[in-house]
Design a protein around this motif. Structure first.
Motif, PDB file in Angstrom:
ATOM      1  N   GLU A  83       0.915  -1.287  -0.042  1.00  0.00           N
ATOM      2  CA  GLU A  83       0.038  -0.071   0.086  1.00  0.00           C
ATOM      3  C   GLU A  83       0.931   1.356  -0.009  1.00  0.00           C
ATOM      4  OE1 GLU A  83      -3.818   2.023   2.950  1.00  0.00           O
ATOM      5  OE2 GLU A  83      -2.851  -0.133   3.093  1.00  0.00           O
ATOM      6  N   ASN A  84       0.495   2.362  -0.815  1.00  0.00           N
ATOM      7  CA  ASN A  84       0.937   3.538  -0.912  1.00  0.00           C
ATOM      8  C   ASN A  84       2.421   3.333  -1.470  1.00  0.00           C
ATOM      9  OD1 ASN A  84       0.746   6.263  -0.373  1.00  0.00           O
ATOM     10  ND2 ASN A  84       2.239   6.194   1.238  1.00  0.00           N
ATOM     11  N   ALA A  85       2.885   2.517  -2.146  1.00  0.00           N
ATOM     12  CA  ALA A  85       4.045   2.375  -2.800  1.00  0.00           C
ATOM     13  C   ALA A  85       3.960   3.312  -4.104  1.00  0.00           C
ATOM     14  CB  ALA A  85       4.550   0.960  -3.402  1.00  0.00           C
ATOM     15  N   GLU A  86       5.050   3.860  -4.575  1.00  0.00           N
ATOM     16  CA  GLU A  86       5.298   4.684  -5.599  1.00  0.00           C
ATOM     17  C   GLU A  86       6.591   4.468  -6.417  1.00  0.00           C
ATOM     18  OE1 GLU A  86       6.254   9.503  -6.176  1.00  0.00           O
ATOM     19  OE2 GLU A  86       5.227   8.916  -4.393  1.00  0.00           O
ATOM     20  N   CYS A  87       6.385   4.569  -7.776  1.00  0.00           N
ATOM     21  CA  CYS A  87       7.424   4.242  -8.656  1.00  0.00           C
ATOM     22  C   CYS A  87       7.440   5.224  -9.907  1.00  0.00           C
ATOM     23  CB  CYS A  87       7.179   2.818  -9.221  1.00  0.00           C
ATOM     24  SG  CYS A  87       8.597   2.471 -10.429  1.00  0.00           S
ATOM     25  N   ALA A  88       8.402   5.639 -10.106  1.00  0.00           N
ATOM     26  CA  ALA A  88       8.523   6.650 -11.413  1.00  0.00           C
ATOM     27  C   ALA A  88       9.538   6.219 -12.341  1.00  0.00           C
ATOM     28  CB  ALA A  88       9.045   8.016 -11.038  1.00  0.00           C
ATOM     29  N   LEU A  89       9.105   6.093 -13.575  1.00  0.00           N
ATOM     30  CA  LEU A  89      10.110   5.625 -14.579  1.00  0.00           C
ATOM     31  C   LEU A  89      10.320   6.674 -15.719  1.00  0.00           C
ATOM     32  CD1 LEU A  89       8.852   1.866 -15.372  1.00  0.00           C
ATOM     33  CD2 LEU A  89      10.329   2.522 -13.666  1.00  0.00           C
ATOM     34  N   HIS A  90      11.478   7.128 -15.878  1.00  0.00           N
ATOM     35  CA  HIS A  90      11.847   8.162 -16.934  1.00  0.00           C
ATOM     36  C   HIS A  90      12.977   7.813 -17.681  1.00  0.00           C
ATOM     37  CE1 HIS A  90      10.691  11.433 -13.495  1.00  0.00           C
ATOM     38  NE2 HIS A  90       9.609  10.774 -14.146  1.00  0.00           N
ATOM     39  N   GLY A  91      12.858   8.328 -19.150  1.00  0.00           N
ATOM     40  CA  GLY A  91      13.727   7.544 -20.060  1.00  0.00           C
ATOM     41  C   GLY A  91      14.056   8.602 -21.153  1.00  0.00           C
ATOM     42  N   LEU A  92      15.239   8.494 -21.519  1.00  0.00           N
ATOM     43  CA  LEU A  92      15.790   9.305 -22.628  1.00  0.00           C
ATOM     44  C   LEU A  92      16.613   8.477 -23.604  1.00  0.00           C
ATOM     45  CD1 LEU A  92      16.503  12.173 -24.092  1.00  0.00           C
ATOM     46  CD2 LEU A  92      18.546  12.181 -22.417  1.00  0.00           C
ATOM     47  N   VAL A  93      16.076   8.581 -24.891  1.00  0.00           N
ATOM     48  CA  VAL A  93      16.878   7.899 -26.003  1.00  0.00           C
ATOM     49  C   VAL A  93      17.760   9.031 -26.934  1.00  0.00           C
ATOM     50  CG1 VAL A  93      17.055   6.522 -28.115  1.00  0.00           C
ATOM     51  CG2 VAL A  93      15.759   6.043 -25.818  1.00  0.00           C
ATOM     52  N   VAL A  94      18.864   8.962 -27.041  1.00  0.00           N
ATOM     53  CA  VAL A  94      19.475   9.866 -28.198  1.00  0.00           C
ATOM     54  C   VAL A  94      20.016   8.866 -29.336  1.00  0.00           C
ATOM     55  CG1 VAL A  94      21.056  11.527 -28.896  1.00  0.00           C
ATOM     56  CG2 VAL A  94      19.704  11.583 -26.734  1.00  0.00           C
ATOM     57  N   GLY A  95      19.700   8.954 -30.490  1.00  0.00           N
ATOM     58  CA  GLY A  95      19.969   7.788 -31.548  1.00  0.00           C
ATOM     59  C   GLY A  95      20.643   8.701 -32.596  1.00  0.00           C
ATOM     60  N   GLU A  96      21.504   7.760 -33.412  1.00  0.00           N
ATOM     61  CA  GLU A  96      22.046   8.130 -34.657  1.00  0.00           C
ATOM     62  C   GLU A  96      22.332   7.026 -35.578  1.00  0.00           C
ATOM     63  OE1 GLU A  96      25.482  10.661 -33.921  1.00  0.00           O
ATOM     64  OE2 GLU A  96      26.525   8.941 -32.898  1.00  0.00           O
ATOM     65  N   GLY A  97      22.649   7.224 -36.789  1.00  0.00           N
ATOM     66  CA  GLY A  97      23.073   6.021 -37.602  1.00  0.00           C
ATOM     67  C   GLY A  97      21.884   5.058 -37.791  1.00  0.00           C
ATOM     68  N   ARG A  98      22.260   3.776 -37.466  1.00  0.00           N
ATOM     69  CA  ARG A  98      21.366   3.043 -37.766  1.00  0.00           C
ATOM     70  C   ARG A  98      21.080   1.967 -36.258  1.00  0.00           C
ATOM     71  NH1 ARG A  98      20.442   0.420 -42.896  1.00  0.00           N
ATOM     72  NH2 ARG A  98      21.641   1.575 -44.406  1.00  0.00           N
ATOM     73  N   GLN A  99      21.101   2.873 -35.023  1.00  0.00           N
ATOM     74  CA  GLN A  99      21.063   2.289 -33.856  1.00  0.00           C
ATOM     75  C   GLN A  99      19.418   2.138 -33.743  1.00  0.00           C
ATOM     76  OE1 GLN A  99      22.490   5.262 -31.335  1.00  0.00           O
ATOM     77  NE2 GLN A  99      24.854   4.758 -31.446  1.00  0.00           N
TER      78      GLN A  99
END
Length: 306
Positions: free
Chosen positions: A254-270
């Motif tokens: 009860e009352n548990a909290e989670c935050a997921l944040h993400g950043l992708v910086v891609g180039e070429g054929r990634q």
């Protein structure tokens, strides 16, 4: 086992049976048997249809223990306690802060006993291949961050590294962790991580992938939270040929909290592929997700969260 990754896992399991891995022989055998039945996921499997797994079907070797003990990671100004893994193997562990202990091996670091699911095949590959699973146990408030550096060395032939570890953060404990992936090789890192946050625990976890453009990575993170715990994960992908990150969060208290944040910086054929599943299993649990992507060239990114 026809796929190159399955063959590498079988090689690793055989080698580990006589080299410190006998304690987990039955779990390794079960993982290989499950993989033999199902194979790896592909474009016809919903959760994997945008992940180019076919690019990984070639001859691989399990990563041998490296003699490298120092890695230039370049995170200047970070005053942290550093734990180094080289090609999936633990380097000598430094003195850890009060309240932090590291347990090598750990027969309880096993693939869950639930019915084998093809979608979790890479976790089973990790179980069969992981050379040195370890558990990091945290009690109390840890003032300095823990910096876990994953280094991939270039040996001239493609290899699979299989790091596996669990973080256990005790009741009312607090931890800041930086998980840092570096290296210029053309290898594959297949990683499995667990985080268990006890009641009222606080965890800040930053995951940074800044490898060369040839290295690929498949990573699974499973988080379990008890009541009143707070976990914040920041996942940044700044390099790599193929980087897939799966996060599963069980808000059990009860009352548990989670935050997921993400950043992708891609180039070429990634290709960057982020997937998340958050399960609210208790009253008044809270979760947020926020992902941003910047792409150049012919790079691609996927985000799927539920």
């Amino acid at each position: 086992m026809g796929h190159g990754l399955l063959s590498a896992a079988a090689q690793a399991a055989t080698a580990l049976a006589g080299n410190g891995g006998a304690w987990n022989a039955s779990a390794r055998a079960a993982a290989l048997a499950g993989l033999e039945r199902t194979g790896l996921p592909g474009s016809k499997d919903e959760d994997w249809r945008f992940t180019p797994i076919t690019s990984l079907d070639r001859a691989w070797n399990p990563a041998p223990r490296s003699t490298v003990e120092n890695v230039e990671h370049g995170l200047e100004g970070l005053d942290a306690v550093e734990i180094l893994l080289v090609d999936g193997w633990l380097a000598p562990v430094p003195d850890l802060p009060d309240g932090v202990s590291l347990v090598r091996g750990g027969a309880d670091v096993e693939f869950p006993g639930e019915e084998f699911d093809k979608a979790r095949a890479f976790e089973a590959l990790n179980l069969a291949s992981a050379p040195e699973p370890f558990v990091l146990q945290v009690d109390g408030v840890v003032e300095r961050p823990i910096h876990i550096v994953h280094a991939s060395t270039d040996t001239g032939e493609p290899k699979v590294a299989s790091p596996c570890f669990r973080i256990e953060v005790g009741r009312s404990a607090q931890l800041t962790l930086v998980e840092d992936h570096v290296g210029e090789s053309g290898d594959l890192v297949n990683q499995r991580v667990e985080l268990r946050a006890a009641a009222n625990a606080r965890v800040e976890w930053t995951r940074l992938v800044r490898t060369g453009a040839e290295l690929s990575q498949i990573a699974s993170m499973r988080i379990r939270q008890e009541r009143d715990s707070v976990v914040r994960v920041q996942a940044m992908t700044l390099g790599g040929a193929l980087v897939r990150h799966d996060v599963t969060v069980d808000l059990d208290g009860e009352n548990a909290e989670c935050a997921l944040h993400g950043l992708v910086v891609g180039e070429g054929r990634q290709v960057a592929d982020n997937h998340s599943v958050i399960r609210h299993r208790a009253p008044r649990a809270r979760s947020t997700e926020h992902f941003r992507t910047v792409l150049d060239g012919r790079s691609r990114a996927v985000f799927a969260g539920r």
